[in-house]
Design an enzyme around this catalytic site. Structure first.
Site, PDB file in Angstrom:
ATOM      1  N   TRP A  31      22.903  -1.534 -17.378  1.00 37.45           N
ATOM      2  CA  TRP A  31      22.773  -2.891 -16.843  1.00 37.45           C
ATOM      3  C   TRP A  31      21.531  -2.939 -15.950  1.00 37.45           C
ATOM      4  O   TRP A  31      21.306  -2.009 -15.179  1.00 37.45           O
ATOM      5  CB  TRP A  31      24.034  -3.233 -16.037  1.00 37.45           C
ATOM      6  CG  TRP A  31      24.242  -4.702 -15.790  1.00 37.45           C
ATOM      7  CD1 TRP A  31      23.610  -5.456 -14.851  1.00 37.45           C
ATOM      8  CD2 TRP A  31      25.155  -5.575 -16.453  1.00 37.45           C
ATOM      9  NE1 TRP A  31      24.069  -6.741 -14.890  1.00 37.45           N
ATOM     10  CE2 TRP A  31      25.018  -6.852 -15.863  1.00 37.45           C
ATOM     11  CE3 TRP A  31      26.089  -5.397 -17.485  1.00 37.45           C
ATOM     12  CZ2 TRP A  31      25.774  -7.950 -16.257  1.00 37.45           C
ATOM     13  CZ3 TRP A  31      26.836  -6.500 -17.880  1.00 37.45           C
ATOM     14  CH2 TRP A  31      26.680  -7.762 -17.279  1.00 37.45           C
ATOM     15  N   GLU A  67      30.965   1.828 -14.501  1.00 35.14           N
ATOM     16  CA  GLU A  67      31.339   3.020 -15.281  1.00 35.14           C
ATOM     17  C   GLU A  67      30.674   4.305 -14.761  1.00 35.14           C
ATOM     18  O   GLU A  67      30.888   5.389 -15.322  1.00 35.14           O
ATOM     19  CB  GLU A  67      30.964   2.815 -16.764  1.00 35.14           C
ATOM     20  CG  GLU A  67      31.884   1.860 -17.516  1.00 35.14           C
ATOM     21  CD  GLU A  67      31.679   0.402 -17.166  1.00 35.14           C
ATOM     22  OE1 GLU A  67      30.526  -0.014 -16.952  1.00 35.14           O
ATOM     23  OE2 GLU A  67      32.694  -0.330 -17.063  1.00 35.14           O
ATOM     24  N   ILE A  91      22.857  -6.378  -8.841  1.00 38.56           N
ATOM     25  CA  ILE A  91      22.155  -7.474  -8.170  1.00 38.56           C
ATOM     26  C   ILE A  91      23.173  -8.515  -7.716  1.00 38.56           C
ATOM     27  O   ILE A  91      24.035  -8.937  -8.491  1.00 38.56           O
ATOM     28  CB  ILE A  91      21.096  -8.080  -9.107  1.00 38.56           C
ATOM     29  CG1 ILE A  91      20.031  -7.007  -9.415  1.00 38.56           C
ATOM     30  CG2 ILE A  91      20.444  -9.314  -8.468  1.00 38.56           C
ATOM     31  CD1 ILE A  91      18.918  -7.450 -10.335  1.00 38.56           C
ATOM     32  N   GLU A  94      26.370 -14.852  -7.888  1.00 35.75           N
ATOM     33  CA  GLU A  94      27.262 -15.841  -7.306  1.00 35.75           C
ATOM     34  C   GLU A  94      28.721 -15.502  -7.553  1.00 35.75           C
ATOM     35  O   GLU A  94      29.611 -16.181  -7.059  1.00 35.75           O
ATOM     36  CB  GLU A  94      26.929 -17.212  -7.899  1.00 35.75           C
ATOM     37  CG  GLU A  94      25.596 -17.715  -7.370  1.00 35.75           C
ATOM     38  CD  GLU A  94      25.133 -18.982  -8.060  1.00 35.75           C
ATOM     39  OE1 GLU A  94      25.911 -19.549  -8.837  1.00 35.75           O
ATOM     40  OE2 GLU A  94      23.997 -19.375  -7.803  1.00 35.75           O
ATOM     41  N   HIS A  97      31.727 -10.245  -8.634  1.00 38.31           N
ATOM     42  CA  HIS A  97      31.459  -8.977  -9.290  1.00 38.31           C
ATOM     43  C   HIS A  97      30.748  -7.990  -8.374  1.00 38.31           C
ATOM     44  O   HIS A  97      31.032  -6.803  -8.380  1.00 38.31           O
ATOM     45  CB  HIS A  97      30.567  -9.199 -10.534  1.00 38.31           C
ATOM     46  CG  HIS A  97      31.321  -9.331 -11.796  1.00 38.31           C
ATOM     47  ND1 HIS A  97      31.616 -10.542 -12.362  1.00 38.31           N
ATOM     48  CD2 HIS A  97      31.845  -8.392 -12.622  1.00 38.31           C
ATOM     49  CE1 HIS A  97      32.297 -10.355 -13.467  1.00 38.31           C
ATOM     50  NE2 HIS A  97      32.454  -9.058 -13.655  1.00 38.31           N
ATOM     51  N   ARG A 136      11.879  -1.420  -5.140  1.00 43.99           N
ATOM     52  CA  ARG A 136      12.484  -0.125  -4.808  1.00 43.99           C
ATOM     53  C   ARG A 136      12.621   0.788  -6.015  1.00 43.99           C
ATOM     54  O   ARG A 136      13.255   1.835  -5.962  1.00 43.99           O
ATOM     55  CB  ARG A 136      13.875  -0.369  -4.179  1.00 43.99           C
ATOM     56  CG  ARG A 136      13.782  -0.963  -2.795  1.00 43.99           C
ATOM     57  CD  ARG A 136      15.012  -1.715  -2.373  1.00 43.99           C
ATOM     58  NE  ARG A 136      14.847  -2.285  -1.031  1.00 43.99           N
ATOM     59  CZ  ARG A 136      14.145  -3.400  -0.772  1.00 43.99           C
ATOM     60  NH1 ARG A 136      13.575  -4.076  -1.748  1.00 43.99           N
ATOM     61  NH2 ARG A 136      14.025  -3.828   0.473  1.00 43.99           N
TER      62      ARG A 136
HETATM   63  C1  DLZ Z   1      29.628  -7.470 -15.143  1.00 45.88           C
HETATM   64  C2  DLZ Z   1      28.466  -6.975 -14.364  1.00 45.88           C
HETATM   65  C3  DLZ Z   1      27.732  -7.849 -13.534  1.00 45.88           C
HETATM   66  C4  DLZ Z   1      28.075  -9.309 -13.364  1.00 45.88           C
HETATM   67  N1  DLZ Z   1      26.653  -7.436 -12.863  1.00 45.88           N
HETATM   68  C5  DLZ Z   1      26.285  -6.128 -12.966  1.00 45.88           C
HETATM   69  C6  DLZ Z   1      25.161  -5.657 -12.252  1.00 45.88           C
HETATM   70  O1  DLZ Z   1      24.421  -6.389 -11.557  1.00 45.88           O
HETATM   71  N2  DLZ Z   1      24.873  -4.336 -12.361  1.00 45.88           N
HETATM   72  C7  DLZ Z   1      25.604  -3.453 -13.120  1.00 45.88           C
HETATM   73  O2  DLZ Z   1      25.294  -2.262 -13.145  1.00 45.88           O
HETATM   74  N3  DLZ Z   1      26.669  -3.901 -13.830  1.00 45.88           N
HETATM   75  C8  DLZ Z   1      27.017  -5.194 -13.775  1.00 45.88           C
HETATM   76  N4  DLZ Z   1      28.085  -5.641 -14.493  1.00 45.88           N
HETATM   77  C9  DLZ Z   1      28.764  -4.712 -15.440  1.00 45.88           C
HETATM   78  C10 DLZ Z   1      29.812  -3.827 -14.801  1.00 45.88           C
HETATM   79  O3  DLZ Z   1      29.214  -2.756 -14.076  1.00 45.88           O
HETATM   80  C11 DLZ Z   1      30.726  -3.211 -15.898  1.00 45.88           C
HETATM   81  O4  DLZ Z   1      29.935  -2.549 -16.861  1.00 45.88           O
HETATM   82  C12 DLZ Z   1      31.583  -4.265 -16.589  1.00 45.88           C
HETATM   83  O5  DLZ Z   1      32.300  -5.022 -15.645  1.00 45.88           O
HETATM   84  C13 DLZ Z   1      32.578  -3.591 -17.576  1.00 45.88           C
HETATM   85  O6  DLZ Z   1      33.471  -2.721 -16.874  1.00 45.88           O
END
Ligand code: DLZ
Length: 158
Positions: A31, A67, A91, A94, A97, A136
């Site tokens: 992500w 994870e 990040i 709104e 999460h 960063r």
């Molecule tokens: C769902 C989600 C959101 C909204 N934002 C991020 C983020 O900014 N950075 C990140 O590493 N992961 C995000 N995830 C995904 C969650 O970490 C995770 O993979 C899902 O909720 C599935 O468990």
């Protein structure tokens, strides 16, 4: 000191031991990939600069930062792994999460470290926006990946 006032790559070289025969796992969240790839590169570069050969650096990807804890556990339970570095970028948005993920990963990583008695490093950015993240991740505030790698190296010399 807030990281905006400090270049994250300006770490002290004290307490560094020979880690050339130690094995590192780097668990990378997919992500916010642009940011996490840059953090990963910084971590690898720093390990190599401290004598770690590339075959002693094992990479595993996970879908998101949530994870990272289980990914870290799968690596930490391997006898041959000396330290685990977790790389992610959450990040602030709104939704709720942000808080759920940050709390879960901070607690999860700490638990893995204590359970396996190995350094498990929190290389997770928690910025307000993408620009702060990139600043960063090899930008004007250095690279948090460097800092995560040097923390792992220092902990192995403890
Ligand atoms: C769902 C989600 C959101 C909204 N934002 C991020 C983020 O900014 N950075 C990140 O590493 N992961 C995000 N995830 C995904 C969650 O970490 C995770 O993979 C899902 O909720 C599935 O468990």
């Amino acid at each position: 000191m807030a990281s905006s006032q400090k270049n994250l790559s300006d770490y002290s070289e004290s307490n560094i031991t020979d880690v050339s025969s130690r094995k590192f796992a780097i668990v990378v969240s997919e992500w916010n990939e642009e940011v996490t790839e840059s953090l990963f590169s910084g971590a690898v570069e720093t390990l190599k600069n401290h004598g770690v050969p590339k075959e002693n650096i094992i990479r595993k990807n996970v879908p998101g930062s949530f994870e990272l804890s289980i990914g870290a556990q799968w690596m930490a339970e391997k006898k041959e792994i000396d330290a685990v570095i977790c790389i992610g970028c959450v990040i602030q948005g709104e939704t709720k999460h942000f808080d759920f993920i940050c709390d879960a990963v901070a607690n999860g990583i700490t638990n893995v470290s204590l359970k396996y008695n190995k350094p498990v490093i929190f290389g997770v950015l928690t910025p307000n926006n993408q620009k702060q993240a990139l600043d960063r991740a090899g930008g004007k505030h250095g690279n948090k990946g460097d800092e995560a790698a040097i923390t792992a190296v220092k902990m192995l010399g403890f």
